[in-house]
Structure formats: structure tokens, C-alpha cells
Design a protein around this motif. Structure first.
Motif, PDB file in Angstrom:
ATOM      1  N   LYS A  95       0.069  -4.970  -0.032  1.00 60.22           N
ATOM      2  CA  LYS A  95       0.346  -4.470   1.321  1.00 60.22           C
ATOM      3  C   LYS A  95       1.664  -3.703   1.353  1.00 60.22           C
ATOM      4  O   LYS A  95       1.768  -2.660   2.005  1.00 60.22           O
ATOM      5  CB  LYS A  95       0.382  -5.623   2.322  1.00 60.22           C
ATOM      6  CG  LYS A  95      -0.972  -6.208   2.618  1.00 60.22           C
ATOM      7  CD  LYS A  95      -0.851  -7.334   3.625  1.00 60.22           C
ATOM      8  CE  LYS A  95      -2.181  -7.987   3.905  1.00 60.22           C
ATOM      9  NZ  LYS A  95      -2.052  -9.098   4.867  1.00 60.22           N
ATOM     10  N   ALA A  96       2.651  -4.205   0.634  1.00 62.19           N
ATOM     11  CA  ALA A  96       3.950  -3.518   0.579  1.00 62.19           C
ATOM     12  C   ALA A  96       3.814  -2.163  -0.112  1.00 62.19           C
ATOM     13  O   ALA A  96       4.414  -1.172   0.325  1.00 62.19           O
ATOM     14  CB  ALA A  96       4.973  -4.387  -0.142  1.00 62.19           C
ATOM     15  N   ARG A  97       3.012  -2.113  -1.170  1.00 63.43           N
ATOM     16  CA  ARG A  97       2.798  -0.841  -1.875  1.00 63.43           C
ATOM     17  C   ARG A  97       2.062   0.158  -0.983  1.00 63.43           C
ATOM     18  O   ARG A  97       2.348   1.353  -1.001  1.00 63.43           O
ATOM     19  CB  ARG A  97       2.033  -1.083  -3.168  1.00 63.43           C
ATOM     20  CG  ARG A  97       2.854  -1.806  -4.210  1.00 63.43           C
ATOM     21  CD  ARG A  97       2.087  -1.999  -5.503  1.00 63.43           C
ATOM     22  NE  ARG A  97       2.853  -2.828  -6.412  1.00 63.43           N
ATOM     23  CZ  ARG A  97       2.446  -4.007  -6.862  1.00 63.43           C
ATOM     24  NH1 ARG A  97       1.268  -4.489  -6.515  1.00 63.43           N
ATOM     25  NH2 ARG A  97       3.203  -4.705  -7.682  1.00 63.43           N
ATOM     26  N   ILE A  98       1.105  -0.338  -0.217  1.00 61.62           N
ATOM     27  CA  ILE A  98       0.373   0.532   0.711  1.00 61.62           C
ATOM     28  C   ILE A  98       1.320   1.074   1.774  1.00 61.62           C
ATOM     29  O   ILE A  98       1.323   2.272   2.068  1.00 61.62           O
ATOM     30  CB  ILE A  98      -0.816  -0.226   1.340  1.00 61.62           C
ATOM     31  CG1 ILE A  98      -1.900  -0.452   0.279  1.00 61.62           C
ATOM     32  CG2 ILE A  98      -1.364   0.519   2.551  1.00 61.62           C
ATOM     33  CD1 ILE A  98      -3.014  -1.388   0.712  1.00 61.62           C
ATOM     34  N   SER A  99       2.134   0.209   2.338  1.00 63.47           N
ATOM     35  CA  SER A  99       3.095   0.648   3.358  1.00 63.47           C
ATOM     36  C   SER A  99       4.052   1.690   2.801  1.00 63.47           C
ATOM     37  O   SER A  99       4.353   2.690   3.466  1.00 63.47           O
ATOM     38  CB  SER A  99       3.880  -0.547   3.897  1.00 63.47           C
ATOM     39  OG  SER A  99       3.034  -1.403   4.612  1.00 63.47           O
ATOM     40  N   ALA A 100       4.514   1.469   1.581  1.00 64.39           N
ATOM     41  CA  ALA A 100       5.431   2.422   0.952  1.00 64.39           C
ATOM     42  C   ALA A 100       4.738   3.760   0.699  1.00 64.39           C
ATOM     43  O   ALA A 100       5.337   4.824   0.905  1.00 64.39           O
ATOM     44  CB  ALA A 100       5.969   1.848  -0.354  1.00 64.39           C
ATOM     45  N   ALA A 101       3.485   3.714   0.269  1.00 65.31           N
ATOM     46  CA  ALA A 101       2.746   4.952   0.000  1.00 65.31           C
ATOM     47  C   ALA A 101       2.506   5.736   1.284  1.00 65.31           C
ATOM     48  O   ALA A 101       2.623   6.964   1.307  1.00 65.31           O
ATOM     49  CB  ALA A 101       1.421   4.635  -0.689  1.00 65.31           C
ATOM     50  N   VAL A 102       2.183   5.037   2.356  1.00 70.11           N
ATOM     51  CA  VAL A 102       1.976   5.717   3.639  1.00 70.11           C
ATOM     52  C   VAL A 102       3.301   6.298   4.141  1.00 70.11           C
ATOM     53  O   VAL A 102       3.346   7.432   4.619  1.00 70.11           O
ATOM     54  CB  VAL A 102       1.346   4.767   4.685  1.00 70.11           C
ATOM     55  CG1 VAL A 102       1.340   5.401   6.070  1.00 70.11           C
ATOM     56  CG2 VAL A 102      -0.072   4.386   4.269  1.00 70.11           C
ATOM     57  N   ALA A 103       4.373   5.542   4.003  1.00 69.64           N
ATOM     58  CA  ALA A 103       5.686   6.036   4.431  1.00 69.64           C
ATOM     59  C   ALA A 103       6.066   7.298   3.658  1.00 69.64           C
ATOM     60  O   ALA A 103       6.578   8.260   4.239  1.00 69.64           O
ATOM     61  CB  ALA A 103       6.741   4.952   4.241  1.00 69.64           C
ATOM     62  N   ALA A 104       5.790   7.306   2.369  1.00 70.20           N
ATOM     63  CA  ALA A 104       6.093   8.485   1.552  1.00 70.20           C
ATOM     64  C   ALA A 104       5.232   9.675   1.960  1.00 70.20           C
ATOM     65  O   ALA A 104       5.677  10.821   1.902  1.00 70.20           O
ATOM     66  CB  ALA A 104       5.886   8.164   0.080  1.00 70.20           C
TER      67      ALA A 104
END
Length: 84
Positions: A9-18
Motif C-alpha cells: 500500500k505504501a509503494r502504491i501511494s508513493a507511485a501515485v504521488a510520483a
């Protein structure tokens, strides 16, 4: 839907933020990237896509549902046959 790990979930959030820097946010492309970078998670693409969509919707940014064409797709669009 299988529950996603907090790390995923953290990786997904980071990818969306990027991806917010490039509008619209391509949720299919992000889901493919996250899945390919995290094979150890063994999570269905659809489950990752659902989470990416949820996170992307919270940003208020435009959303795009488009996958990058594969080599086979491009060949077919160009009229080439992959079977000889």
C-alpha cells in the motif's frame, strides 16, 4: 479482494504521488509497474489496480485508464502477423 500488505500500500501511494506530476494519472500503468516491481507480494493485478484507483481518486487529479501496448499489440496494429 485479497488484503494488501502495508508495504505494498505504501509503494502504491508513493507511485501515485510520483505520477501526480504527469497529469492525468494512468492507473493501469501504475498498477502494472507496482506489480512487476513487487512479484514477492503475489497479488492479482486487479487487486493492485483497485487500490491504485482508490488512491488516485483521492488526489482529485484526472485519471487515465490506458495500458501501454505490448510488442505483439503494436505488430498487430501495424498489420504484421506474429504467426509465420
Amino acid at each position: 479482494m485479497r488484503p494488501l500488505s502495508p508495504e505494498l500500500k505504501a509503494r502504491i501511494s508513493a507511485a501515485v504521488a510520483a505520477a501526480r506530476t504527469a497529469s492525468p494519472i494512468n492507473v493501469v500503468e501504475i498498477a502494472q509497474l507496482v506489480q512487476s516491481q513487487n512479484p514477492q507480494e503475489n497479488v492479482a493485478f486487479e487487486d493492485i489496480l483497485s487500490c491504485v484507483l482508490d488512491v488516485a481518486q483521492c488526489t482529485g487529479e484526472p485519471i487515465l485508464f490506458e495500458r501501454q501496448p505490448s510488442t505483439a499489440d503494436v505488430a498487430q496494429m501495424n498489420g504484421a502477423s506474429l504467426i509465420s
